[in-house]
Design a protein around this motif. Structure first.
Motif, mmCIF file in Angstrom:
data_model
loop_
_atom_site.group_PDB
_atom_site.id
_atom_site.type_symbol
_atom_site.label_atom_id
_atom_site.label_comp_id
_atom_site.label_asym_id
_atom_site.label_seq_id
_atom_site.Cartn_x
_atom_site.Cartn_y
_atom_site.Cartn_z
ATOM 1 N N TYR A 105 0.853 -1.191 0.000
ATOM 2 C CA TYR A 105 0.000 0.000 0.000
ATOM 3 C C TYR A 105 0.885 1.236 0.000
ATOM 4 N N SER A 157 10.827 -3.261 4.695
ATOM 5 C CA SER A 157 9.577 -2.499 4.753
ATOM 6 C C SER A 157 8.539 -3.231 5.592
ATOM 7 N N PHE A 158 8.428 -4.550 5.399
ATOM 8 C CA PHE A 158 7.478 -5.371 6.157
ATOM 9 C C PHE A 158 7.769 -5.300 7.662
ATOM 10 N N LEU A 159 9.055 -5.213 7.998
ATOM 11 C CA LEU A 159 9.475 -5.156 9.405
ATOM 12 C C LEU A 159 9.389 -3.738 9.980
ATOM 13 N N PHE A 194 4.699 0.615 1.057
ATOM 14 C CA PHE A 194 4.965 -0.253 2.205
ATOM 15 C C PHE A 194 4.453 -1.667 1.931
ATOM 16 N N SER A 195 5.289 -2.660 2.253
ATOM 17 C CA SER A 195 4.880 -4.064 2.117
ATOM 18 C C SER A 195 4.111 -4.462 3.363
ATOM 19 N N GLY A 196 2.826 -4.731 3.201
ATOM 20 C CA GLY A 196 1.975 -5.005 4.352
ATOM 21 C C GLY A 196 1.896 -6.470 4.733
#
Lengths: 175, 175
Positions: A49, A158-160, A56-58
């Protein structure tokens, strides 16, 4: 997942067809109403998103996960995330048209789907609120080692919730 | 909130009684099945949970918010958070016994409640993933200034995912 949920998935997946899509293929665009969802047989999927023009990797899905915008599937509105393949993938593709008001199990399936992800979202909040960056990476290494092996580092950072630089520092200290 | 949701809240709240409880009163204990929920007329409520023996403030409710363990109200299991008053409060107290299978609107109310908090949880994840500590505090100052005025600082730090020390440094730089 409850037995009822698993049985509903089984019934619903029989309405689907097996498809193969290549790496980078976009399954669902942010801002569009979902008309399909998938069960991932083989491959890797990323949800992302935007926030103030940054990406950002959600979330990531792996083998046997249900893939799709839960928000949109349950009728809350257009998808809030883009869903894209990170590997060549094989999926069962289910058309929502074939489910709504046609499969009796689908109404309870939607509620269970919402409940299941409600719990996942709560866990993800705890992941951010209770753990620092290093602890989050350790948690992932222990609980989802396949993600660490298969997801590119900048997407994992990004996920972290980390910058690529601080993620790189954390990784260097471990190895 | 949709009109249907607001109408359902109106019907359901008529089943309730007005109660007053003092500061520190525990409305719901973690690990116990919810048998009540509330609409907050006046006061302030904190939700907190434990992670590895440390306590974290997960949420606050203010005037007109629905108070209770959504997880437990919708039938997913015992409450995962303790809910406690931070101020002397006035609430409408609703007994779940009086709602289940008795108020026709209650089934759709539970689904809408789940959908509403699904969205709130997604926003809270973005709050942690996209903003650093300073940005989170700014966001709260702009969007929920009453929380900043009324919630004790150490609880606010926990809600923001910050140590009391780093929260204090951020506040000093602003004032």
């Amino acid at each position: 997942m409850t037995n009822g949920f698993l049985e509903a998935i089984d019934v619903i997946s029989k309405q689907g067809i097996t498809v193969e899509y290549p790496k980078h293929f976009v399954l669902q665009k942010r801002g569009k109403q979902a008309d399909k969802f998938w069960i991932l047989r083989k491959g890797l999927v990323r949800y992302f998103y935007q926030w103030q023009e940054k990406e950002f990797s959600g979330w990531f899905d792996m083998e046997n996960d249900i893939v799709g915008s839960v928000y949109s599937i349950v009728g809350m509105g257009p998808a809030k995330e883009t869903i894209q393949l990170l590997e060549n993938s094989e999926l069962i593709e289910i058309n929502l048209e074939k489910c709504h008001h046609k499969i009796p199990e689908f109404e309870s399936f939607k509620i269970e789907l919402l409940q299941y992800y409600f719990l996942e979202l709560e866990n993800r909040i705890k992941f951010f609120q209770c753990l620092d960056g290093k602890e989050r990476y350790h948690y992932l290494l222990e609980n989802k080692p396949q993600l660490v092996q298969r997801v590119p580092l900048r997407l994992l950072a990004s996920f972290l919730g980390l910058t690529p630089e601080s993620f790189s520092r954390i990784r260097k200290k471990i190895t």
